[in-house]
Write a protein that holds these residues in place. Structure first.
Motif, PDB file in Angstrom:
ATOM      1  N   THR A   1       0.817  -1.225   0.000  1.00 28.19           N
ATOM      2  CA  THR A   1       0.000   0.000   0.000  1.00 28.19           C
ATOM      3  C   THR A   1       0.847   1.271   0.000  1.00 28.19           C
ATOM      4  OG1 THR A   1      -0.198  -0.086   2.398  1.00 28.19           O
ATOM      5  CG2 THR A   1      -1.988  -1.068   1.134  1.00 28.19           C
ATOM      6  N   THR A   2       2.006   1.256   0.648  1.00 23.10           N
ATOM      7  CA  THR A   2       2.788   2.487   0.741  1.00 23.10           C
ATOM      8  C   THR A   2       3.356   2.858  -0.629  1.00 23.10           C
ATOM      9  OG1 THR A   2       3.377   1.740   2.945  1.00 23.10           O
ATOM     10  CG2 THR A   2       4.587   3.624   2.092  1.00 23.10           C
ATOM     11  N   LYS A   3       4.105   1.943  -1.213  1.00 26.88           N
ATOM     12  CA  LYS A   3       4.707   2.204  -2.520  1.00 26.88           C
ATOM     13  C   LYS A   3       3.610   2.265  -3.603  1.00 26.88           C
ATOM     14  CE  LYS A   3       8.776   0.458  -4.894  1.00 26.88           C
ATOM     15  NZ  LYS A   3       9.620  -0.738  -5.024  1.00 26.88           N
ATOM     16  N   GLY A   4       2.632   1.373  -3.480  1.00 31.04           N
ATOM     17  CA  GLY A   4       1.542   1.294  -4.453  1.00 31.04           C
ATOM     18  C   GLY A   4       0.766   2.590  -4.541  1.00 31.04           C
TER      19      GLY A   4
ATOM     20  N   MET B   1      -0.692   7.576  -7.339  1.00 31.10           N
ATOM     21  CA  MET B   1      -0.835   9.039  -7.354  1.00 31.10           C
ATOM     22  C   MET B   1      -0.126   9.634  -8.569  1.00 31.10           C
ATOM     23  SD  MET B   1      -0.623   9.740  -3.308  1.00 31.10           S
ATOM     24  CE  MET B   1      -0.156  11.438  -3.301  1.00 31.10           C
ATOM     25  N   VAL B   2       1.070   9.112  -8.840  1.00 28.88           N
ATOM     26  CA  VAL B   2       1.821   9.591 -10.010  1.00 28.88           C
ATOM     27  C   VAL B   2       1.046   9.254 -11.291  1.00 28.88           C
ATOM     28  CG1 VAL B   2       3.951   9.294 -11.347  1.00 28.88           C
ATOM     29  CG2 VAL B   2       4.066   9.447  -8.852  1.00 28.88           C
ATOM     30  N   ALA B   3       0.505   8.021 -11.353  1.00 26.71           N
ATOM     31  CA  ALA B   3      -0.232   7.580 -12.544  1.00 26.71           C
ATOM     32  C   ALA B   3      -1.485   8.433 -12.746  1.00 26.71           C
ATOM     33  CB  ALA B   3      -0.612   6.108 -12.396  1.00 26.71           C
ATOM     34  N   ILE B   4      -2.213   8.705 -11.645  1.00 25.91           N
ATOM     35  CA  ILE B   4      -3.434   9.529 -11.764  1.00 25.91           C
ATOM     36  C   ILE B   4      -3.072  10.930 -12.258  1.00 25.91           C
ATOM     37  CG2 ILE B   4      -5.298  10.647 -10.417  1.00 25.91           C
ATOM     38  CD1 ILE B   4      -5.331   8.004  -8.729  1.00 25.91           C
TER      39      ILE B   4
END
Lengths: 282, 205
Positions: free
Chosen positions: B138-141, B146-149
């Protein structure tokens, strides 16, 4: 049948390698996995349970290779306790009992409640409000309530006070009264393992330095408390490790290679482990 | 798998009530026909569950228990699907109740279309987010998502010219409700093997 058969098991992380580990734990026996922090004990346990990937080697547990899809069912015969318990924090022992009842086919609710009573664990208090000792006792109660054939315990006594440690060791002794039950227990508290184990495996910086029956180890090795001159006179092949002090020297020696007349003392398991790890340093 | 459901329902007992209460409030707002929050909530719910396991380190004990990796992944998906179904039911019944008091037809085509669009959006979000969370935790994901969105939003704003937007709306209006449901379900189902593979890779690291 063997409870655990490990052959050439290896795993590399950046800065750490667990290399070529091989040993066999016969059914009905207790194996103590000893090693300093970071020696690779937890990694080895995760490899044996196929909870992480391996680089090489095989691990058969209760007759099934751990990477085999059928091993998921075999896990139902294994009780696992990890350091710090690692149980869902917002649940209480009663709810955890219901969850684990759904996980294990041979779950025995009565046994579980007996353990909760015996270990004086409150049924309706959340895990997050438990002390470390209480969490470990709860994890043990959960691992012992489904008629497991093998217990895998990673540092179950680490950071606990002597009373709780003793309580946990008593429970483990009870568990192994039945001949078909085996235990793999890792710890860096060697005195705990000395009370309990049939076999000792010593991991040091990712290598298995020693795997032997405990009684044989204690018979095979001895402590020689000698002067520097007497130490120099000992056959080099007999000496496994030395420690020099102000008033003389101590050496871990192989009893059969030491000439008669040298006074020898019975070592503790801790002596053997420490001298094996240190070798000729100090 | 039943045991994992039970565990997650216990974990959700507190938070879940707040979620359902908020959903009820949303569903009882007159003429609120677009339930975009459902997609966000579905992702949030699964994120909360996975995060709870990671915080208590139960995720490291789980691979040693008698459940397969596929069961772990599937259980998370089913929780998400269940939540989407519950939310849709709440939305429809809430609006139906309100509209019956106003003497209007409960479910018209437009409403049904928007509801299906929302379910499709929720399933799509689930299908895109869960493989990332299972692969990276969950942390890295969350960071990756967020970057992808951000990237997708930037690209959409840059590329959505008037012609593209009109074309897209044209396609959407030609669709039937079941097209949307089917597309969402297909994407959600197709992402399950990806999640299993991602979860296996994370464990094998």
């Amino acid at each position: 049948m063997n409870a655990i058969e490990v052959c050439g098991l290896s795993k590399s992380y950046p800065g750490f390698t667990l290399s070529d580990i091989s040993f066999t734990l016969p059914e009905g026996c207790i194996l103590g996995l000893v090693g300093e922090n970071g020696a690779g004990k937890s990694t080895l346990i995760r490899l044996i349970m196929d909870a992480t990937g391996r680089d090489a080697g095989t691990a058969r547990v209760l007759g099934i290779e751990a990477t085999d899809p059928a091993f998921t069912r075999v896990r139902g015969d294994i009780g696992v306790v990890l350091d710090d318990a690692r149980l869902p924090e917002t649940l209480d022992p009663r709810k955890l009992g219901r969850v684990f009842a759904g996980l294990y086919d041979r779950w025995d609710g009565e046994t579980y409640h007996d353990y909760l009573r015996r270990l004086e664990l409150p049924e309706k208090k959340k895990v997050k409000d438990f002390s470390r000792g209480m969490k470990m006792k709860l994890a043990l109660a959960l691992a012992l309530s489904h008629d497991a054939r093998l217990l895998v315990l990673d540092e179950p006594t680490g950071g606990l006070d002597p009373v709780v440690r003793d309580e946990i060791l008593d429970i483990l002794e009870d568990f192994t009264r039945r001949e078909d039950r085996s235990v793999l227990i890792s710890s860096h508290i060697v005195s705990d393992l000395e009370k309990l184990c049939d076999y000792v495996a010593f991991l040091h910086r990712g290598e298995l330095l020693l795997f032997e029956e405990k009684d044989r180890l204690l018979e095979e090795y001895a402590m020689a408390r000698v002067t520097e001159a007497e130490l120099a006179a000992l056959p080099p092949e007999a000496v496994r490790g030395t420690r020099r002090g102000k008033y003389g020297a101590e050496a871990l020696v192989e009893r059969r290679l030491v000439p008669a007349g040298v006074p020898l003392e019975k070592p503790t398991l801790e002596d053997i482990i420490v001298f094996f790890a240190r070798g000729d340093r100090a | 798998m039943k045991a994992l459901f039970r565990k997650d329902l216990y974990v959700l007992r507190g938070i879940g009530c707040i979620f359902i209460l908020m959903d009820l409030v949303f569903s009882l707002i007159p003429d609120l026909r677009f339930f975009a929050f459902a997609a966000f909530y579905t992702v949030l719910l699964t994120l909360i569950l996975m995060q709870a396991d990671e915080q208590s380190k139960f995720d490291t004990l789980l691979p040693m228990l008698p459940v397969s990796r596929r069961q772990v992944v599937l259980e998370t998906y089913i929780i998400g699907w269940g939540y989407i179904a519950l939310l849709s039911a709440l939305a429809v019944s809430g609006q139906a109740l309100l509209w019956s008091r106003m003497g209007r037809m409960a479910v018209d085509r437009e409403y049904l279309m928007l509801l299906c669009f929302d379910v499709c959006l929720s399933l799509t979000m689930q299908g895109l987010v869960l493989p990332v969370l299972f692969r990276y935790g969950t942390t890295k994901g969350r960071l990756i998502l967020m970057v992808a969105i951000g990237a997708v939003t930037f690209l959409s704003v840059s590329l959505m010219t008037g012609t593209v937007l009109t074309g897209l709306l044209g396609v959407l209006t030609r669709l039937r409700p079941w097209h949307l449901l089917l597309a969402g379900a297909a994407l959600s189902l197709a992402s399950i093997p990806l999640s299993v593979a991602g979860y296996t890779r994370r464990l094998k690291k």
